[in-house]
Write a protein that holds these residues in place. Sequence first.
Motif, PDB file in Angstrom:
ATOM      1  N   ASP A   1      -6.969  23.946 -93.159  1.00 39.62           N
ATOM      2  CA  ASP A   1      -7.643  25.175 -92.714  1.00 39.62           C
ATOM      3  C   ASP A   1      -6.768  25.971 -91.748  1.00 39.62           C
ATOM      4  OD1 ASP A   1      -9.886  24.605 -94.224  1.00 39.62           O
ATOM      5  OD2 ASP A   1     -10.960  23.652 -92.561  1.00 39.62           O
TER       6      ASP A   1
ATOM      7  N   ALA B   1      -5.378  29.734 -92.531  1.00 37.13           N
ATOM      8  CA  ALA B   1      -5.701  30.851 -91.643  1.00 37.13           C
ATOM      9  C   ALA B   1      -4.433  31.551 -91.176  1.00 37.13           C
ATOM     10  CB  ALA B   1      -6.510  30.354 -90.447  1.00 37.13           C
ATOM     11  N   ALA B   2      -3.397  30.769 -90.847  1.00 36.42           N
ATOM     12  CA  ALA B   2      -2.144  31.373 -90.403  1.00 36.42           C
ATOM     13  C   ALA B   2      -1.486  32.166 -91.518  1.00 36.42           C
ATOM     14  CB  ALA B   2      -1.190  30.275 -89.910  1.00 36.42           C
ATOM     15  N   TYR B   3      -1.502  31.631 -92.716  1.00 36.33           N
ATOM     16  CA  TYR B   3      -0.877  32.322 -93.852  1.00 36.33           C
ATOM     17  C   TYR B   3      -1.630  33.602 -94.198  1.00 36.33           C
ATOM     18  CZ  TYR B   3       0.973  33.232 -98.502  1.00 36.33           C
ATOM     19  OH  TYR B   3       1.543  33.823 -99.595  1.00 36.33           O
ATOM     20  N   GLU B   4      -2.925  33.524 -94.209  1.00 38.25           N
ATOM     21  CA  GLU B   4      -3.719  34.684 -94.613  1.00 38.25           C
ATOM     22  C   GLU B   4      -3.664  35.802 -93.580  1.00 38.25           C
ATOM     23  OE1 GLU B   4      -7.403  32.741 -95.365  1.00 38.25           O
ATOM     24  OE2 GLU B   4      -6.743  31.961 -97.322  1.00 38.25           O
ATOM     25  N   ALA B   5      -3.259  35.492 -92.358  1.00 39.97           N
ATOM     26  CA  ALA B   5      -3.108  36.525 -91.326  1.00 39.97           C
ATOM     27  C   ALA B   5      -1.710  37.132 -91.308  1.00 39.97           C
ATOM     28  CB  ALA B   5      -3.418  35.925 -89.958  1.00 39.97           C
ATOM     29  N   ALA B   6      -0.788  36.544 -92.073  1.00 36.14           N
ATOM     30  CA  ALA B   6       0.606  36.997 -92.035  1.00 36.14           C
ATOM     31  C   ALA B   6       0.846  38.125 -93.034  1.00 36.14           C
ATOM     32  CB  ALA B   6       1.541  35.829 -92.359  1.00 36.14           C
ATOM     33  N   VAL B   7       1.732  39.040 -92.664  1.00 33.73           N
ATOM     34  CA  VAL B   7       2.207  40.087 -93.580  1.00 33.73           C
ATOM     35  C   VAL B   7       3.591  39.663 -94.052  1.00 33.73           C
ATOM     36  CG1 VAL B   7       2.826  42.510 -93.830  1.00 33.73           C
ATOM     37  CG2 VAL B   7       0.893  41.850 -92.374  1.00 33.73           C
ATOM     38  N   THR B   8       3.744  39.491 -95.354  1.00 32.14           N
ATOM     39  CA  THR B   8       4.973  38.919 -95.896  1.00 32.14           C
ATOM     40  C   THR B   8       5.992  39.993 -96.257  1.00 32.14           C
ATOM     41  OG1 THR B   8       4.212  38.978 -98.193  1.00 32.14           O
ATOM     42  CG2 THR B   8       3.601  37.043 -96.880  1.00 32.14           C
TER      43      THR B   8
END
Length: 451
Positions: A429, A433-440
Amino acid sequence: MRNDRHLSAEQLTTKIDSGEIDTVVVAFTDMQGRLQGKRLHAAYFRDEVLGHGTEGCNYLLGVDVEMNTVDGYAITSWERGYGDMEFVLDLDTIRVLTHLPATAMVQCDLAWPDGTPVVQSPRAILAAQVEKAASMGYVALAGTELEFILFEDSYESAHNADYQHLTPANQYNVDYSILGTSRVEGVLRDIRNTTYAAGMNVEGAKGECNFGQHEIGFLYDDVVVTADNHAVYKTVAKEIAAQHGKSLTFMAKYNEREGNSCHIHLSLRGQDGDIVFWDDGARTPLYDHFVAGVLAGMAELTLLFAPNVNSYKRFADGSFAPTAIAWGEDNRTCAVRLVGHGAGARMENRVPGGDVNPYLALAAMLAAGLHGIEQELELEPALVGNAYSSDKPRVPHTLREAREVFASSPLARATLGEEVVDHYTNMADVELAAYEAAVTDWELRRGFERL
């Protein structure tokens, strides 16, 4: 001792007394598969720690990969005050690290201040499955085949370049190439010789497919020994690359070419060393039950084979990373490949990548395989041909999918325990959460001007 290149406590004390060792690294393996701990002055280690152990903050089993304190863990939080865990020295693991001046290392288990084990610790999770196997009359042997990509850039310059446009140590596919490995033999030789001196039984090095990709292999051994060595090897390899002004990565998928795999070979023996997977020139029913169990639990336990968002980028058709949950005789398109015969008969799990935590992966394989033996699960026929184009069930394709089936898995909860499943579900989790908040970078390139 595990072999004559390990040290006994008495031998370590002698080397400390003579000044040959002045630093002792005390380390455990964290959730992400990394060594964490302390560097102790040898005299202090000898006089205080050797007899009593040492301690560290329990947040070390409750952080993300960037060492941020995060919510959701039952064993550690601001509300609980972030207390200590005891580092319990395993004196079977004492080794000299010849790439560092006058340095030895001891690996540890973790316990609470009252002496009870920290069951969420990766080494404890594997130990529980080793104990279960012993109660059934078996010991487990394993080997991990761990790949990395070597770059000419230092870790500092790679960081400053945002890990983009790095220069690989080889500019073409060097799979099995003697010339290709000669180009980087300085690094490979130092890793081989250092790990051998540290008590690992090194086989050799070979080139792999991606540019700058290589693999150093080690002999099959007891599962805990293999996991301990795996964790030390990863750290040592990075340290030696840095000493050469280079960097290397074990991440599962660095770019669009071949990812870093960590194929795991596993078999059981009787407590007296008897071969139990092979008899009269053929697989035994016990071997089949074990493999059937691993296959039955593959999807539910994939989170422990592929623990990061990036792990799932490996799973592509025709990539030599598996997508189908199937087994085959010496068939590299399947998730499980059976190889060898007689004493060498073993299963290979091809799902894990270079980012895997070896303790968790081996524990998951043992848990599922022993379940298969207990339930006498029937092994389906071998897949013949290309598993990528088969109709077999698929390996979970994303971290979120793997998280969902793991969290709801009766098998995982029955074999690993509620506390373990809840702990590593929260780890997933946190990463999601960290990945989904990141702009790639992909989003920026795709959308900055054109959207």
